[in-house]
Design a protein around this motif. Structure first.
Motif, short mmCIF file in Angstrom:
data_model
loop_
_atom_site.label_atom_id
_atom_site.label_comp_id
_atom_site.label_asym_id
_atom_site.label_seq_id
_atom_site.Cartn_x
_atom_site.Cartn_y
_atom_site.Cartn_z
N GLN A 193 0.81 -1.20 0.00
CA GLN A 193 0.00 0.00 0.00
C GLN A 193 0.86 1.27 0.00
OE1 GLN A 193 -2.94 -0.09 3.15
NE2 GLN A 193 -4.22 -1.52 2.03
N LEU A 194 0.25 2.34 -0.49
CA LEU A 194 0.87 3.66 -0.53
C LEU A 194 0.24 4.51 0.57
CD1 LEU A 194 2.47 6.04 -1.76
CD2 LEU A 194 0.67 6.25 -3.48
N THR A 195 1.07 4.96 1.51
CA THR A 195 0.62 5.79 2.62
C THR A 195 1.16 7.20 2.45
OG1 THR A 195 0.56 3.90 4.13
CG2 THR A 195 0.62 6.09 5.12
N GLU A 196 0.30 8.18 2.60
CA GLU A 196 0.70 9.58 2.52
C GLU A 196 0.55 10.25 3.88
OE1 GLU A 196 -0.73 12.86 -0.50
OE2 GLU A 196 -1.99 12.91 1.30
N ILE A 197 1.59 10.99 4.28
CA ILE A 197 1.51 11.82 5.48
C ILE A 197 1.63 13.27 5.04
CG2 ILE A 197 2.60 12.44 7.66
CD1 ILE A 197 3.45 9.61 8.03
N ALA A 198 0.58 14.03 5.26
CA ALA A 198 0.57 15.44 4.90
C ALA A 198 0.64 16.28 6.17
CB ALA A 198 -0.70 15.78 4.11
N HIS A 230 -3.56 4.82 -0.76
CA HIS A 230 -4.51 3.96 -0.04
C HIS A 230 -4.88 4.60 1.29
CE1 HIS A 230 -2.33 1.04 -2.67
NE2 HIS A 230 -3.51 0.48 -2.78
N ILE A 231 -3.87 5.22 1.91
CA ILE A 231 -4.05 5.80 3.25
C ILE A 231 -3.52 7.22 3.23
CG2 ILE A 231 -3.36 5.65 5.68
CD1 ILE A 231 -3.07 2.60 5.23
N ARG A 232 -4.28 8.15 3.82
CA ARG A 232 -3.85 9.54 3.92
C ARG A 232 -4.00 9.97 5.38
NH1 ARG A 232 -6.04 13.76 -0.24
NH2 ARG A 232 -3.83 14.30 -0.52
N LEU A 233 -2.91 10.49 5.93
CA LEU A 233 -2.93 11.06 7.27
C LEU A 233 -2.48 12.50 7.19
CD1 LEU A 233 -1.09 8.30 9.38
CD2 LEU A 233 -3.53 8.49 8.96
N ASN A 253 6.43 19.02 21.65
CA ASN A 253 6.80 17.90 20.79
C ASN A 253 5.62 16.98 20.51
OD1 ASN A 253 9.53 18.61 20.53
ND2 ASN A 253 10.04 17.62 22.48
N PHE A 254 4.44 17.36 20.99
CA PHE A 254 3.26 16.55 20.74
C PHE A 254 2.63 16.92 19.41
CE2 PHE A 254 3.64 16.18 25.32
CZ PHE A 254 3.32 14.86 25.55
N CYS A 255 2.28 15.89 18.65
CA CYS A 255 1.62 16.07 17.36
C CYS A 255 0.33 15.27 17.35
CB CYS A 255 2.51 15.60 16.22
SG CYS A 255 4.05 16.53 16.05
N THR A 256 -0.62 15.75 16.57
CA THR A 256 -1.88 15.04 16.38
C THR A 256 -1.94 14.50 14.96
OG1 THR A 256 -3.02 16.51 17.94
CG2 THR A 256 -4.39 15.22 16.44
N ALA A 257 -2.14 13.20 14.85
CA ALA A 257 -2.29 12.56 13.54
C ALA A 257 -3.77 12.24 13.33
CB ALA A 257 -1.46 11.29 13.47
N THR A 258 -4.28 12.59 12.16
CA THR A 258 -5.70 12.40 11.85
C THR A 258 -5.84 11.63 10.55
OG1 THR A 258 -6.21 14.53 12.89
CG2 THR A 258 -7.90 13.57 11.48
N ILE A 259 -6.74 10.66 10.52
CA ILE A 259 -7.01 9.89 9.31
C ILE A 259 -7.89 10.69 8.37
CG2 ILE A 259 -8.15 7.85 8.36
CD1 ILE A 259 -7.42 6.32 10.84
N LEU A 260 -7.42 10.90 7.15
CA LEU A 260 -8.24 11.47 6.09
C LEU A 260 -8.86 10.37 5.23
CD1 LEU A 260 -6.03 14.45 4.85
CD2 LEU A 260 -7.85 14.49 6.55
N LYS A 261 -8.11 9.26 5.09
CA LYS A 261 -8.55 8.16 4.24
C LYS A 261 -7.81 6.91 4.68
CE LYS A 261 -8.08 6.74 -0.64
NZ LYS A 261 -7.51 7.18 -1.94
N HIS A 262 -8.53 5.80 4.77
CA HIS A 262 -7.92 4.54 5.20
C HIS A 262 -8.74 3.39 4.64
CE1 HIS A 262 -5.99 1.49 7.67
NE2 HIS A 262 -5.20 2.39 8.20
N THR A 263 -8.06 2.32 4.26
CA THR A 263 -8.76 1.17 3.69
C THR A 263 -9.55 0.39 4.74
OG1 THR A 263 -6.71 -0.10 3.93
CG2 THR A 263 -7.16 0.86 1.77
#
Length: 273
Positions: free
Chosen positions: A60-65, A237-240, A249-259
């Motif tokens: 799969q192709l994962t994108e982190i934006a 396939h997956i976009r975060l 140093n805290f970050c929030t990761a959010t799902i935009l798209k996931h299989t």
């Protein structure tokens, strides 16, 4: 680069696309492929791995934006270090904006869990670094050429760096594709879609996990959104999207798209500079 060379490299990409004639698969075959071949590669970030359903999935192709300084490159470097350390395979890192730093890798390795004496720690760093292959590329045509060469290498089962490639990182994909977009010509969009399809083909056919980063641009109402537009957003396939909490140093990761996961789910991760 002359026009004839650019056209030749674009033609190579089209050839890869044309040769990708996947046969129809039953649900049973797809499930078997996921269970037997498409393994998960843990990034080492507990919250991120949980959000991804266990890690970066092969095939799969994962994108982190994310905006500048949000931690995208650090995620790439940490994932490369963690996967190389766990003997999961060789990592290929395509550096498009001089983001790869051996010193940062060394700092990350020092943060990895271990109870090793100094000499053993140095050997560990050497082993990890030998399993991370880095190449600098600065335009879409160089990317297409590298992917063509990688296809030939994988097709003939040639090990690179003494092992099998399991992860391909491009940091960042948007810095290569962005300059080709815009205007009335459709060439840029064609090259973008070509690169995306080739990446997905390599991932699927050779059990690679592909991780790319993307920057953010202003959208409707001034809200930030991943760059590269509507044609690109259907490719991963997956976009975060990740955002750094101000002054921490805290970050929030959010799902935009996931299989497998619902969009909108979030997780906190800690990213050390």
């Amino acid at each position: 680069m002359c026009a004839s060379v650019r056209w030749q490299e674009a033609t190579q990409a089209v050839t890869l696309m044309d040769n990708w004639h996947q046969r129809w698969l039953t649900g049973v075959e797809l499930l078997q492929d996921i269970n037997e071949n498409k393994h998960l590669l843990p990034t080492g970030f507990e919250g991120l791995d949980r959000l991804l359903g266990g890690g970066l999935r092969q095939g799969q192709l994962t994108e982190i934006a994310g905006p500048s300084s949000s931690g995208k490159t650090q995620v790439c470097l940490y994932s490369a270090s963690h996967i190389a350390d766990k003997h999961l395979g060789v990592v290929m890192f395509l550096d498009t904006c001089n983001s790869f730093s051996p010193n940062r890798i060394a700092c990350i390795v020092n943060q990895l869990p271990a109870s090793l004496v100094k000499d053993a720690q140095e050997r560990r760093l050497e082993r990890i670094m030998s399993n991370i292959l880095c190449q600098s590329i600065f335009d879409i045509f160089a990317l297409l050429d590298v992917l063509h060469q990688l296809e030939l290498t994988l097709k003939h089962k040639v090990n690179i760096g003494g092992g099998k490639i399991c992860l391909l990182i491009i940091d960042s994909i948007s810095s290569l594709i962005g300059p080709t977009l815009g205007g009335k010509s459709s060439e840029g969009r064609f090259l973008m879609v070509s690169a995306g399809i080739v990446l997905k083909r390599l991932a699927n056919d050779y059990n690679l996990s592909v991780l790319v980063t993307n920057h953010m641009v202003s959208g409707e109402g001034g809200l930030l959104k991943p760059a590269l537009g509507e044609s690109w957003k259907t490719i991963p396939h997956i976009r975060l999207v990740i955002s750094r909490d101000q002054g921490s140093n805290f970050c929030t990761a959010t799902i935009l798209k996931h299989t497998l996961m619902a969009s909108g789910h979030t997780s906190k991760i800690v990213i050390h500079n």
